[in-house]
Write a protein that holds these residues in place. Structure first.
Motif, short mmCIF file in Angstrom:
data_model
loop_
_atom_site.label_atom_id
_atom_site.label_comp_id
_atom_site.label_asym_id
_atom_site.label_seq_id
_atom_site.Cartn_x
_atom_site.Cartn_y
_atom_site.Cartn_z
N ALA A 244 28.55 19.94 -4.30
CA ALA A 244 27.72 21.15 -4.29
C ALA A 244 28.57 22.36 -4.63
CB ALA A 244 27.05 21.33 -2.93
N THR A 245 28.09 23.23 -5.51
CA THR A 245 28.88 24.38 -5.97
C THR A 245 28.48 25.69 -5.31
OG1 THR A 245 27.33 24.66 -7.82
CG2 THR A 245 29.30 23.32 -8.21
N ASP A 246 27.32 25.73 -4.69
CA ASP A 246 26.86 26.95 -4.04
C ASP A 246 27.44 27.02 -2.64
OD1 ASP A 246 25.60 29.17 -3.06
OD2 ASP A 246 23.60 28.64 -3.82
N ALA A 247 28.36 27.97 -2.43
CA ALA A 247 29.02 28.08 -1.13
C ALA A 247 28.14 28.72 -0.07
CB ALA A 247 30.32 28.88 -1.26
N ASN A 248 27.07 29.37 -0.48
CA ASN A 248 26.21 30.09 0.46
C ASN A 248 25.08 29.23 1.01
OD1 ASN A 248 27.67 32.51 0.09
ND2 ASN A 248 26.51 32.95 -1.78
N GLU A 249 24.79 28.11 0.38
CA GLU A 249 23.70 27.25 0.82
C GLU A 249 24.21 25.84 1.07
OE1 GLU A 249 20.39 27.33 -1.76
OE2 GLU A 249 20.17 29.52 -1.73
N SER A 250 23.67 25.22 2.10
CA SER A 250 24.05 23.86 2.42
C SER A 250 23.30 22.88 1.52
CB SER A 250 23.74 23.55 3.89
OG SER A 250 23.96 22.19 4.17
N ALA A 251 24.01 21.85 1.09
CA ALA A 251 23.40 20.82 0.24
C ALA A 251 22.85 19.66 1.07
CB ALA A 251 24.43 20.30 -0.76
N LEU A 252 22.90 19.81 2.38
CA LEU A 252 22.46 18.73 3.26
C LEU A 252 20.99 18.39 3.07
CD1 LEU A 252 23.00 16.75 5.56
CD2 LEU A 252 22.56 18.61 7.17
N GLU A 253 20.14 19.43 3.00
CA GLU A 253 18.70 19.20 2.87
C GLU A 253 18.37 18.46 1.57
OE1 GLU A 253 14.51 21.78 2.83
OE2 GLU A 253 16.42 22.72 3.40
N GLU A 254 18.98 18.88 0.48
CA GLU A 254 18.74 18.21 -0.80
C GLU A 254 19.22 16.76 -0.76
OE1 GLU A 254 20.03 18.64 -5.54
OE2 GLU A 254 20.72 20.10 -4.04
N ALA A 255 20.37 16.53 -0.11
CA ALA A 255 20.89 15.17 0.01
C ALA A 255 19.95 14.30 0.84
CB ALA A 255 22.28 15.20 0.63
N GLN A 256 19.41 14.87 1.91
CA GLN A 256 18.48 14.12 2.75
C GLN A 256 17.21 13.76 1.98
OE1 GLN A 256 18.18 16.88 6.04
NE2 GLN A 256 19.58 15.67 7.30
N GLU A 257 16.70 14.73 1.22
CA GLU A 257 15.49 14.46 0.42
C GLU A 257 15.75 13.36 -0.60
OE1 GLU A 257 14.35 18.12 -1.32
OE2 GLU A 257 13.63 19.01 0.55
N CYS A 258 16.90 13.42 -1.23
CA CYS A 258 17.25 12.40 -2.22
C CYS A 258 17.34 11.03 -1.56
CB CYS A 258 18.58 12.77 -2.87
SG CYS A 258 19.20 11.55 -4.05
N LEU A 259 17.93 10.98 -0.39
CA LEU A 259 18.09 9.72 0.32
C LEU A 259 16.74 9.15 0.75
CD1 LEU A 259 20.02 7.66 1.52
CD2 LEU A 259 20.19 9.07 3.57
N ILE A 260 15.87 10.02 1.30
CA ILE A 260 14.54 9.58 1.74
C ILE A 260 13.73 9.08 0.56
CG2 ILE A 260 12.34 10.37 2.69
CD1 ILE A 260 13.99 12.28 4.47
N GLU A 261 13.81 9.82 -0.55
CA GLU A 261 13.07 9.43 -1.75
C GLU A 261 13.55 8.07 -2.27
OE1 GLU A 261 12.26 11.02 -6.31
OE2 GLU A 261 13.24 12.32 -4.83
N SER A 262 14.85 7.88 -2.30
CA SER A 262 15.41 6.61 -2.77
C SER A 262 15.01 5.46 -1.86
CB SER A 262 16.93 6.70 -2.85
OG SER A 262 17.32 7.71 -3.75
N LEU A 263 15.09 5.71 -0.56
CA LEU A 263 14.71 4.66 0.39
C LEU A 263 13.22 4.35 0.29
CD1 LEU A 263 16.80 5.74 3.52
CD2 LEU A 263 17.25 3.85 1.96
N GLY A 264 12.40 5.40 0.05
CA GLY A 264 10.96 5.19 -0.10
C GLY A 264 10.65 4.33 -1.30
N ILE A 265 11.33 4.58 -2.39
CA ILE A 265 11.12 3.78 -3.62
C ILE A 265 11.52 2.33 -3.36
CG2 ILE A 265 11.95 3.42 -5.96
CD1 ILE A 265 12.21 6.47 -6.20
N GLU A 266 12.62 2.15 -2.66
CA GLU A 266 13.06 0.79 -2.37
C GLU A 266 12.06 0.05 -1.49
OE1 GLU A 266 16.92 0.91 -0.73
OE2 GLU A 266 17.90 1.45 -2.61
N VAL A 267 11.48 0.74 -0.52
CA VAL A 267 10.49 0.13 0.35
C VAL A 267 9.26 -0.27 -0.45
CG1 VAL A 267 8.91 0.54 2.26
CG2 VAL A 267 11.29 1.30 2.43
N GLU A 268 8.81 0.63 -1.36
CA GLU A 268 7.65 0.32 -2.19
C GLU A 268 7.92 -0.89 -3.08
OE1 GLU A 268 6.65 3.76 -4.40
OE2 GLU A 268 5.94 4.90 -2.65
#
Length: 282
Positions: A244-268
């Motif tokens: 992540a290049t933006d020092a003012n914002e955390s990339a945690l939320e985006e990473a969590q969304e990506c992980l949930i989305e990937s896991l959801g696709i795998e479940v489907e």
């Protein structure tokens, strides 16, 4: 015995003043600087207090000023380490230089080690002054020969007495006033020097902590770059945080969304595969 202590152990967050207070209280000394223990004599006596009679105190030189004299003290310490089966490495070449951080870290380890043996309780039957005297070398404890003596000189300096018959005039008189003013400001110089030393120790500790966490992040990055793991959802999410290049914002939320989305696709996909298998069986 706590001979091996990790660098993130609470022992290494004990402050300089607490360490000095521990030494002065136990050994009846009056140390004011960490580098005053660079000779290794204090550490030897701390071990002698924790393990009475194990340290040959007659070989410990409390007046050691030169590095070759200090090294002899560390040889005594190494013999004690070997006798007690202590695996802690002694970085003698660094300790004898009198650098505050190196000596502080060793004292932090030593305090934790001694406390693990005696529970932090002082040995009331131990007479530190007598033990130093028995060694025949009880003198004021000095630090590394690298430490400047100028502050001590300033503290003991007095301007010359001027009589009426020899009262200086002109430049000489101004010089005498300058000397008097210098002695009055010696306390300020000493206080500022001590503050500067404290700041240097703090910077060294922060730099070491920074390097520690950076090495951990680097290890994680190398692990994430393993070809077999590169496409795993959790690895992709971790990379989003690492890069992540933006020092003012955390990339945690985006990473969590990506992980949930990937896991959801795998479940489907798994559900679809199960349905297809059920259909072929019927």
């Amino acid at each position: 015995m706590a001979t091996n202590i990790g660098m993130m152990d609470s022992a290494y967050f004990v402050g300089r003043n607490e360490i000095l207070g521990w030494i002065n209280d136990r050994l009846h000394l009056n140390l004011s600087r960490i580098e005053e223990v660079a000779s290794g004599a204090v550490q030897c006596q701390m071990l002698d207090m924790t393990f009475p009679g194990v340290v040959p105190m007659h070989k410990v030189n409390f007046a050691a000023k030169n590095e070759y004299e200090m090294i002899q003290n560390y040889k005594v310490m190494q013999e004690v380490f070997t006798k007690l089966k202590i695996t802690k490495p002694l970085e003698v070449n660094r300790l004898v230089k009198g650098r505050p951080l190196d000596n502080l870290e060793f004292l932090q380890w030593l305090k934790r080690f001694c406390d693990s043996i005696n529970g932090g309780i002082m040995n009331e039957n131990y007479n530190p002054v007598e033990r130093r005297s028995r060694g025949g070398k009880e003198k004021s404890v000095k630090g590394s020969s690298k430490v400047s003596k100028s502050l001590q000189t300033n503290n003991t300096h007095h301007p010359p007495t001027v009589t009426a018959s020899s009262k200086p005039t002109g430049p000489k008189q101004a010089r005498s006033h300058a000397i008097g003013g210098g002695s009055n400001s010696s306390a300020e110089v000493q206080a500022l020097s001590k503050e500067l030393e404290d700041l240097k120790v703090s910077v060294d500790v922060l730099e070491k902590e920074r390097d520690f966490y950076f090495s951990k992040l680097r290890d994680i990055e190398i692990l994430c770059q393993t070809p077999e793991l590169d496409d795993l959802p959790i690895v992709v999410a971790v990379k989003k945080i690492l890069y992540a290049t933006d020092a003012n914002e955390s990339a945690l939320e985006e990473a969590q969304e990506c992980l949930i989305e990937s896991l959801g696709i795998e479940v489907e996909e798994e559900e679809e595969n199960e349905a297809e298998e059920a259909g072929t069986q019927t």
